[in-house]
Design a protein around this motif. Structure first.
Motif, PDB file in Angstrom:
ATOM      1  N   ILE A   1       0.870  -1.182   0.000  1.00  0.00           N
ATOM      2  CA  ILE A   1       0.000   0.000   0.000  1.00  0.00           C
ATOM      3  C   ILE A   1       0.901   1.225   0.000  1.00  0.00           C
ATOM      4  CG2 ILE A   1      -1.875   1.220   1.171  1.00  0.00           C
ATOM      5  CD1 ILE A   1      -2.707  -1.530   0.217  1.00  0.00           C
TER       6      ILE A   1
ATOM      7  N   LEU B   1      -2.936   5.691   0.212  1.00  0.00           N
ATOM      8  CA  LEU B   1      -4.347   5.361   0.000  1.00  0.00           C
ATOM      9  C   LEU B   1      -5.016   6.223  -1.055  1.00  0.00           C
ATOM     10  CD1 LEU B   1      -5.463   4.653   3.682  1.00  0.00           C
ATOM     11  CD2 LEU B   1      -4.992   3.009   1.859  1.00  0.00           C
TER      12      LEU B   1
ATOM     13  N   ASN C   1      -1.972   4.606   7.603  1.00  0.00           N
ATOM     14  CA  ASN C   1      -2.588   3.807   6.539  1.00  0.00           C
ATOM     15  C   ASN C   1      -2.974   2.429   7.055  1.00  0.00           C
ATOM     16  OD1 ASN C   1      -0.817   4.889   3.486  1.00  0.00           O
ATOM     17  ND2 ASN C   1      -2.278   5.942   4.801  1.00  0.00           N
TER      18      ASN C   1
ATOM     19  N   CYS D   1      -6.876   0.998   7.197  1.00  0.00           N
ATOM     20  CA  CYS D   1      -7.315  -0.226   6.513  1.00  0.00           C
ATOM     21  C   CYS D   1      -7.850  -1.261   7.491  1.00  0.00           C
ATOM     22  CB  CYS D   1      -6.162  -0.805   5.700  1.00  0.00           C
ATOM     23  SG  CYS D   1      -5.762   0.153   4.213  1.00  0.00           S
TER      24      CYS D   1
END
Length: 363
Positions: free
Chosen positions: A111, A114, A149, A153
Motif C-alpha cells: 500500500i 491510500l 494507513n 485499513c
C-alpha cells in the motif's frame, strides 16, 4: 520460484524498487514485470527480468477499462504460472488481487498510499472500499508504508489481518550520498514534486513571495512536472525572479546538492515521502507537514521543521526560523537527517522484508 510483479510505472519501479528486483533475481528466482511500456524496461531486462507491456490508465474510473485490466492479469497469470504475485499501487493491488483470487495464486501487496478516493468520505470512497475488500480478501501479506494507513485499513476492514509496517520504499544510501553543504551568501530552498495543489505548491509559492521580499538573498527552486492549472503562474513568478523553475529531471541529486533545504508542504495521502528520504540521505534539512508519510522522517528542530498542513503563515514562520540559523546549525541539521535515514530508512530493510515474505508465502 517464479515471481510476477505488477506495477503502474516503470520509472517509479526503477527508482524505488530496483534493489528489490535485483535481490529477488540474485536469490535464484525468476521475475516477470507487468507495467505500461517504457524504454527503461531495458534496464530491468539487462538485470535478468522479463518485461511485459501492460496498458493501465491510472486515473480512469471507466469500468470497461478496469474490467479489461482484470482480464489481462488473469490471462497473464495463466500464461506465466507464477508462484507468487507482487503488486504496488491501487489498480495493480486491487485488480491484480481479483485475478489472483480467480487463479488461486498468493499475492503480496504494498500500500504505497491510500489516495484521496479512499481517505475522503464520498460515494467514490464507498465504491473503492468494496473493490479493496473484494480484491484484497485473499492476499497473503500486506506491506504498509506508514502506521496511519495501516490503522485506516484495519479499521475499515479493507485488508486481511496480515499487515506489516515497512519504512516506505527506503532510500539507497550509496546512490544518495552526503554532499558538501553549500557555504554561500544565498540560501536556497527547493520544492520537488508533481506540481499540484495537494502537494502544497500554493503554500510554497506564498512562502517564496513573502520571503523574497524580506530576504532577497534567498532562492526558491521548483523541480517537477507542472499541471496545466499552474503553468501560467509559474511562468510569471519565474520571469519576475520569485522562483526558479527547472521542469522535470531524471536525476534529482544535482539539484538537492545545490540547495540548503528541501520544502515539502504536501497534504496528499502519501505512503512515505521519497523526496524527503532522498533529501535527508543527501545531508539536507527538511521542512514538511504534520501528516503521515512525512512526519515520521523529521524530528522537529533536529533535522528540520514540521508545519501545519495548508498553512502558508506557519510555513513562512518556519522558513524564517531556518534562515535565522547559523551555517553550522543548518549543516548539523543536514547531518542529523542523514543519520536518521541510515538508522531507520535504509532500503536494505525493505529488501530483507521482501525476501522474507517471498520465502514465507512461497512455502
Amino acid at each position: 520460484m517464479k515471481i510476477l510483479l505488477l506495477a503502474n510505472n516503470i520509472g517509479g519501479l526503477i527508482s524505488f524498487r530496483f534493489e528489490v528486483v535485483k535481490a529477488i533475481i540474485e536469490q535464484g528466482h525468476s521475475i516477470t514485470i507487468s507495467a505500461p511500456f517504457d524504454k527503461r524496461m531495458e534496464e530491468l531486462e539487462t538485470l535478468g527480468a522479463k518485461c511485459i507491456a501492460t496498458k493501465i490508465d491510472r486515473r480512469s474510473t471507466n469500468p470497461v477499462k478496469d474490467f479489461m485490466l482484470i482480464c489481462h492479469y488473469v490471462n497473464l497469470i495463466k500464461k506465466e504460472k507464477p508462484n507468487i504475485v507482487l503488486s504496488y499501487t491501487i489498480k495493480p493491488n486491487v485488480y491484480g488481487g481479483m485475478a489472483c483470487r480467480l487463479c488461486g495464486i498468493p499475492q503480496i501487496v504494498n500500500i504505497t498510499g491510500l489516495g484521496t478516493a479512499v481517505e475522503n468520505p464520498s460515494m467514490l470512497q464507498r465504491i473503492v472500499f468494496v473493490l479493496y475488500k473484494f480484491g484484497l480478501k485473499n492476499v497473503k501479506r500486506v506491506f504498509f508504508q506508514n502506521e496511519e494507513n495501516k490503522r485506516f485499513c484495519e479499521k475499515h476492514k479493507l485488508t486481511p489481518d496480515c499487515g506489516y509496517l515497512i519504512p516506505g520504499s527506503g532510500v539507497n544510501l550509496k546512490h544518495f550520498q552526503v554532499k558538501e553543504y553549500p557555504n554561500d551568501d544565498i540560501v536556497k530552498f527547493i520544492f520537488i514534486s508533481r506540481i499540484m495543489k495537494q502537494k502544497g505548491i500554493e503554500q510554497y509559492l506564498d512562502t517564496a513571495i513573502a520571503i523574497r521580499k524580506e530576504y532577497p538573498n534567498t532562492e526558491f527552486h521548483i523541480l517537477g512536472y507542472c499541471e496545466d492549472a499552474y503553468q501560467e503562474k509559474l511562468k510569471e513568478l519565474n520571469d519576475n525572479g520569485t522562483i526558479i523553475y527547472h521542469g522535470m529531471t531524471s536525476d534529482v541529486r544535482p539539484f538537492i546538492s545545490n540547495v540548503h533545504c528541501t520544502i515539502h508542504p504536501t497534504y496528499y495521502p502519501e505512503g512515505m515521502s521519497n523526496v524527503l528520504l532522498e533529501s535527508c540521505a543527501s545531508g539536507r534539512p527538511i521542512i514538511t507537514t504534520n501528516r503521515s508519510g512525512c512526519k515520521e522522517i523529521v524530528d522537529d528542530g533536529i533535522n528540520g521543521f514540521i508545519v501545519e498542513q495548508q498553512n502558508s503563515e506557519d510555513l513562512i514562520a518556519k522558513v524564517c526560523r531556518f534562515l535565522d540559523l547559523s551555517f553550522e546549525e543548518k549543516k548539523r541539521m543536514g547531518l542529523a537527517a542523514r543519520k536518521k535515514v541510515e538508522k531507520q530508512f535504509d532500503r536494505n530493510i525493505i529488501v530483507k522484508a521482501y525476501l522474507e515474505a517471498i520465502d514465507s508465502v512461497g512455502r
